[in-house]
Enzyme design. Structure first.
Site, PDB file in Angstrom:
ATOM      1  N   HIS A 293       0.848  -1.188   0.000  1.00 54.32           N
ATOM      2  CA  HIS A 293       0.000   0.000   0.000  1.00 54.32           C
ATOM      3  C   HIS A 293       0.885   1.240   0.000  1.00 54.32           C
ATOM      4  O   HIS A 293       1.773   1.355   0.841  1.00 54.32           O
ATOM      5  CB  HIS A 293      -0.884  -0.011   1.257  1.00 54.32           C
ATOM      6  CG  HIS A 293      -2.039   0.939   1.159  1.00 54.32           C
ATOM      7  ND1 HIS A 293      -1.878   2.291   1.168  1.00 54.32           N
ATOM      8  CD2 HIS A 293      -3.357   0.716   1.038  1.00 54.32           C
ATOM      9  CE1 HIS A 293      -3.068   2.864   1.061  1.00 54.32           C
ATOM     10  NE2 HIS A 293      -3.975   1.931   0.979  1.00 54.32           N
TER      11      HIS A 293
ATOM     12  N   TYR B 181      -7.706  10.679   4.613  1.00 58.87           N
ATOM     13  CA  TYR B 181      -7.697  11.592   5.756  1.00 58.87           C
ATOM     14  C   TYR B 181      -8.584  12.775   5.401  1.00 58.87           C
ATOM     15  O   TYR B 181      -8.266  13.534   4.473  1.00 58.87           O
ATOM     16  CB  TYR B 181      -6.288  12.119   6.031  1.00 58.87           C
ATOM     17  CG  TYR B 181      -5.296  11.072   6.498  1.00 58.87           C
ATOM     18  CD1 TYR B 181      -5.462  10.408   7.710  1.00 58.87           C
ATOM     19  CD2 TYR B 181      -4.161  10.765   5.736  1.00 58.87           C
ATOM     20  CE1 TYR B 181      -4.546   9.467   8.149  1.00 58.87           C
ATOM     21  CE2 TYR B 181      -3.237   9.829   6.168  1.00 58.87           C
ATOM     22  CZ  TYR B 181      -3.436   9.182   7.377  1.00 58.87           C
ATOM     23  OH  TYR B 181      -2.533   8.265   7.799  1.00 58.87           O
TER      24      TYR B 181
ATOM     25  N   PRO C 181      -2.630   6.759  17.355  1.00 56.15           N
ATOM     26  CA  PRO C 181      -2.702   6.031  16.076  1.00 56.15           C
ATOM     27  C   PRO C 181      -2.710   6.930  14.841  1.00 56.15           C
ATOM     28  O   PRO C 181      -2.897   6.454  13.737  1.00 56.15           O
ATOM     29  CB  PRO C 181      -4.011   5.233  16.197  1.00 56.15           C
ATOM     30  CG  PRO C 181      -4.809   5.881  17.253  1.00 56.15           C
ATOM     31  CD  PRO C 181      -3.871   6.660  18.132  1.00 56.15           C
TER      32      PRO C 181
ATOM     33  N   TYR D 219       6.389   8.823   7.180  1.00 50.93           N
ATOM     34  CA  TYR D 219       5.111   8.096   7.211  1.00 50.93           C
ATOM     35  C   TYR D 219       5.347   6.588   7.142  1.00 50.93           C
ATOM     36  O   TYR D 219       4.757   5.819   7.889  1.00 50.93           O
ATOM     37  CB  TYR D 219       4.263   8.573   6.032  1.00 50.93           C
ATOM     38  CG  TYR D 219       2.823   8.134   6.044  1.00 50.93           C
ATOM     39  CD1 TYR D 219       1.999   8.398   7.133  1.00 50.93           C
ATOM     40  CD2 TYR D 219       2.269   7.484   4.941  1.00 50.93           C
ATOM     41  CE1 TYR D 219       0.663   8.013   7.124  1.00 50.93           C
ATOM     42  CE2 TYR D 219       0.944   7.110   4.922  1.00 50.93           C
ATOM     43  CZ  TYR D 219       0.145   7.371   6.022  1.00 50.93           C
ATOM     44  OH  TYR D 219      -1.170   6.997   6.018  1.00 50.93           O
TER      45      TYR D 219
HETATM   46  P1  FAD Z   1      -0.146  -5.131  23.147  1.00 53.15           P
HETATM   47  O1  FAD Z   1      -0.460  -5.437  21.719  1.00 53.15           O
HETATM   48  O2  FAD Z   1      -1.115  -4.313  23.922  1.00 53.15           O
HETATM   49  O3  FAD Z   1       0.143  -6.484  23.885  1.00 53.15           O
HETATM   50  C1  FAD Z   1       0.304  -6.549  25.285  1.00 53.15           C
HETATM   51  C2  FAD Z   1      -0.049  -7.944  25.745  1.00 53.15           C
HETATM   52  O4  FAD Z   1       0.169  -8.012  27.159  1.00 53.15           O
HETATM   53  C3  FAD Z   1      -1.512  -8.304  25.524  1.00 53.15           C
HETATM   54  O5  FAD Z   1      -1.598  -9.571  24.911  1.00 53.15           O
HETATM   55  C4  FAD Z   1      -2.123  -8.298  26.917  1.00 53.15           C
HETATM   56  O6  FAD Z   1      -3.170  -9.240  27.066  1.00 53.15           O
HETATM   57  C5  FAD Z   1      -0.921  -8.666  27.776  1.00 53.15           C
HETATM   58  N1  FAD Z   1      -0.977  -8.174  29.148  1.00 53.15           N
HETATM   59  C6  FAD Z   1      -1.403  -6.965  29.604  1.00 53.15           C
HETATM   60  N2  FAD Z   1      -1.270  -6.882  30.924  1.00 53.15           N
HETATM   61  C7  FAD Z   1      -0.739  -8.048  31.326  1.00 53.15           C
HETATM   62  C8  FAD Z   1      -0.356  -8.563  32.601  1.00 53.15           C
HETATM   63  N3  FAD Z   1      -0.474  -7.828  33.710  1.00 53.15           N
HETATM   64  N4  FAD Z   1       0.167  -9.808  32.661  1.00 53.15           N
HETATM   65  C9  FAD Z   1       0.306 -10.563  31.532  1.00 53.15           C
HETATM   66  N5  FAD Z   1      -0.057 -10.127  30.315  1.00 53.15           N
HETATM   67  C10 FAD Z   1      -0.559  -8.879  30.218  1.00 53.15           C
HETATM   68  N6  FAD Z   1      -0.320   0.687  15.499  1.00 53.15           N
HETATM   69  C11 FAD Z   1       0.194   0.681  14.242  1.00 53.15           C
HETATM   70  O7  FAD Z   1       1.421   0.507  14.094  1.00 53.15           O
HETATM   71  N7  FAD Z   1      -0.593   0.842  13.144  1.00 53.15           N
HETATM   72  C12 FAD Z   1      -1.949   1.024  13.232  1.00 53.15           C
HETATM   73  O8  FAD Z   1      -2.624   1.148  12.208  1.00 53.15           O
HETATM   74  C13 FAD Z   1      -2.539   1.031  14.563  1.00 53.15           C
HETATM   75  N8  FAD Z   1      -3.866   1.166  14.738  1.00 53.15           N
HETATM   76  C14 FAD Z   1      -4.397   1.074  16.010  1.00 53.15           C
HETATM   77  C15 FAD Z   1      -5.770   1.180  16.154  1.00 53.15           C
HETATM   78  C16 FAD Z   1      -6.342   1.106  17.437  1.00 53.15           C
HETATM   79  C17 FAD Z   1      -7.836   1.220  17.586  1.00 53.15           C
HETATM   80  C18 FAD Z   1      -5.511   0.904  18.582  1.00 53.15           C
HETATM   81  C19 FAD Z   1      -6.098   0.813  19.954  1.00 53.15           C
HETATM   82  C20 FAD Z   1      -4.137   0.797  18.412  1.00 53.15           C
HETATM   83  C21 FAD Z   1      -3.569   0.892  17.141  1.00 53.15           C
HETATM   84  N9  FAD Z   1      -2.185   0.795  16.947  1.00 53.15           N
HETATM   85  C22 FAD Z   1      -1.654   0.849  15.690  1.00 53.15           C
HETATM   86  C23 FAD Z   1      -1.293   0.604  18.103  1.00 53.15           C
HETATM   87  C24 FAD Z   1      -0.868  -0.855  18.253  1.00 53.15           C
HETATM   88  O9  FAD Z   1      -2.010  -1.698  18.237  1.00 53.15           O
HETATM   89  C25 FAD Z   1      -0.090  -1.044  19.570  1.00 53.15           C
HETATM   90  O10 FAD Z   1       0.923  -0.080  19.601  1.00 53.15           O
HETATM   91  C26 FAD Z   1       0.514  -2.457  19.683  1.00 53.15           C
HETATM   92  O11 FAD Z   1      -0.486  -3.395  19.951  1.00 53.15           O
HETATM   93  C27 FAD Z   1       1.577  -2.516  20.789  1.00 53.15           C
HETATM   94  O12 FAD Z   1       2.050  -3.827  20.916  1.00 53.15           O
HETATM   95  P2  FAD Z   1       2.557  -4.362  22.340  1.00 53.15           P
HETATM   96  O13 FAD Z   1       3.028  -5.757  22.096  1.00 53.15           O
HETATM   97  O14 FAD Z   1       3.472  -3.393  22.953  1.00 53.15           O
HETATM   98  O15 FAD Z   1       1.269  -4.338  23.267  1.00 53.15           O
END
Ligand code: FAD
Length: 402
Positions: free
Chosen positions: A83, A212, A304, A399
């Site tokens: 994309h 956008y 986001p 971007y």
């Molecule tokens: P998470 O994906 O949040 O994973 C954390 C994990 O830890 C989860 O599985 C959770 O269950 C677990 N956990 C939490 N607390 C505990 C605990 N106490 N003990 C054990 N396990 C625990 N990012 C992009 O790059 N592009 C996008 O287009 C985009 N769109 C988004 C749209 C929305 C609506 C949202 C909400 C976010 C978006 N993001 C996007 C952001 C992206 O989803 C997050 O930045 C990403 O999920 C971060 O990954 P992570 O592994 O750090 O955390």
């Protein structure tokens, strides 16, 4: 469960205990496991729930290269779609940026986050990785020493305890790692004062571009996910409940703000997901606190607006894996401090660009002089992006790049 009850539980152990099985924790787990580092992932959710959380979908070129380098990209290579175009819609008309042929000429790969998580998990388990599902970490203890422990409870509410050399906090913004930070940890928090209703529609994308739309009534956004599912965003007032608009009202608002009458109708379908996101930036410094290391959303939350969060999570996990291997396998002093420095440089770059996007995408509806000033600056910035090749190259680099 009290800490006293927990400390009476016989601990299990691993060299690295990873909290959370999101993109950060599972990338880290895969890389450490591939290097023969003894690690375990503690994940609060049950296995079935893990591959169902629809969030991100745009993977940057650097993220894809990282996953490919470590043999973690089979699914996205098979099903991901390139994309490279975005379209801005304003009161002055619309313009498109073919960002895939600007800047470093890199494209995104559209691949839903839940599919990436499912792939990372399958690879980790297939190669013999250890994970405890349904296990919620409660706190990290003695992180300033060399034998930290993690207190947790399993799916039945029974206390468990894990001893480690290092604990990797990949459990997001509200996880145990952040709750266990020492008072000396700096937390930079900025509320951008804007909220979005994030929607998932059971409908094919309506544009062949990221859309956008800036509108006096509020921002609207369009992002492809799969041929059948599209993500939309609608700016809403702070505190708006996710279900405050019916599906029909949602589509009418999207039509209005995306100027469907002028630029073509949106393809409607059932709304299958709604989340309200308050746009804010949040960075913890440093990323290392003794034996506790942070990555992904636990290290920094980025709005986001520029799709950076999941990308940062994967890239930080790779940096952290390299540092942990250098420390644990090669005894290299300083590797983990370097992780913090390198990770933070990347985080602040992503924060700056996301902040710039927020300023670009939201109109200031006020009628006083201050609002007029901000709105004029915003329109001028957009006009420069429409007309200046140098500005477009800068946009494309930031971007798609992380
Ligand atoms: P998470 O994906 O949040 O994973 C954390 C994990 O830890 C989860 O599985 C959770 O269950 C677990 N956990 C939490 N607390 C505990 C605990 N106490 N003990 C054990 N396990 C625990 N990012 C992009 O790059 N592009 C996008 O287009 C985009 N769109 C988004 C749209 C929305 C609506 C949202 C909400 C976010 C978006 N993001 C996007 C952001 C992206 O989803 C997050 O930045 C990403 O999920 C971060 O990954 P992570 O592994 O750090 O955390």
């Amino acid at each position: 469960m009290t800490e006293r009850q927990n400390s009476s539980v016989r601990p299990e152990s691993a060299a690295v205990v990873i909290l959370g099985a999101g993109p950060a924790g599972l990338t880290l787990g895969n890389l450490l496991h591939a290097h023969g580092i003894d690690c375990v992932v503690l994940e609060r959710a049950e296995r079935a729930a893990l591959g169902t959380r629809a969030r991100a979908g745009f993977l940057a070129a650097n993220t894809v290269r990282t996953l490919e380098r470590h043999g973690l990209a089979d699914g996205l290579r098979r099903d991901g779609r390139p994309h490279g175009v975005c379209e801005f819609r304003t009161d002055d008309g619309r313009f498109r940026l073919d960002y895939g042929s600007l800047g470093h000429r890199e494209q995104h790969t559209v691949y839903p986050q839940q599919d990436l998580v499912a792939d990372l998990l399958a690879h980790y388990l297939d190669t013999g990785g250890r994970i405890a599902f349904g296990t919620e970490a409660l706190a990290v203890h003695d992180a300033d020493g060399t034998r930290p422990t993690v207190s947790a409870r399993d799916a039945h509410g029974r206390p468990t305890r894990w001893r480690a050399r290092y604990v990797a906090g990949c459990d997001g913004r509200h996880g145990a790692a952040r709750r266990s930070l020492p008072p000396s940890a700096l937390r930079h928090h900025r509320d951008h004062g804007v909220s979005w209703l994030g929607l998932l529609a059971q409908a094919p994308p309506s544009l062949d571009a990221v859309g956008y739309a800036t509108h006096r009534g509020g921002f609207a956004g369009h992002m492809a996910r799969t041929p059948e599912v599209t993500r939309y965003y609608l700016q809403c007032d702070r505190g708006t409940p996710a279900d405050s608009w019916t599906d029909e009202q949602v589509w009418d608002l999207l039509d209005l703000r995306m100027r469907a009458a002028e630029h073509g109708p949106l393809r409607r379908g059932g709304i299958i997901g709604r989340t309200v996101v308050d746009l804010c930036s949040d960075v913890v410094e440093p990323l290392r606190h003794g034996s506790l290391l942070l990555a992904g959303d636990a290290a920094s939350l980025v709005s986001p607006s520029a799709a950076k969060g999941a990308n940062l999570a994967v890239l930080e996990a790779e940096l952290l894996a390299e540092a942990l291997v250098d420390d644990l396998a090669h005894g290299e002093p300083g590797a983990l401090e370097q992780y913090s420095r390198r990770g933070l440089a990347r985080i602040w770059r992503a924060q700056e660009f996301s902040h710039w996007m927020i300023r670009l995408l939201h109109t200031d509806p006020g009628t006083d002089g201050e609002s007029f000033f901000h709105e004029s600056m915003r329109r001028s910035r957009l006009e420069s992006l429409r007309t200046s090749r140098a500005h477009q190259d800068w946009f494309a680099e930031n971007y798609v790049g992380v």
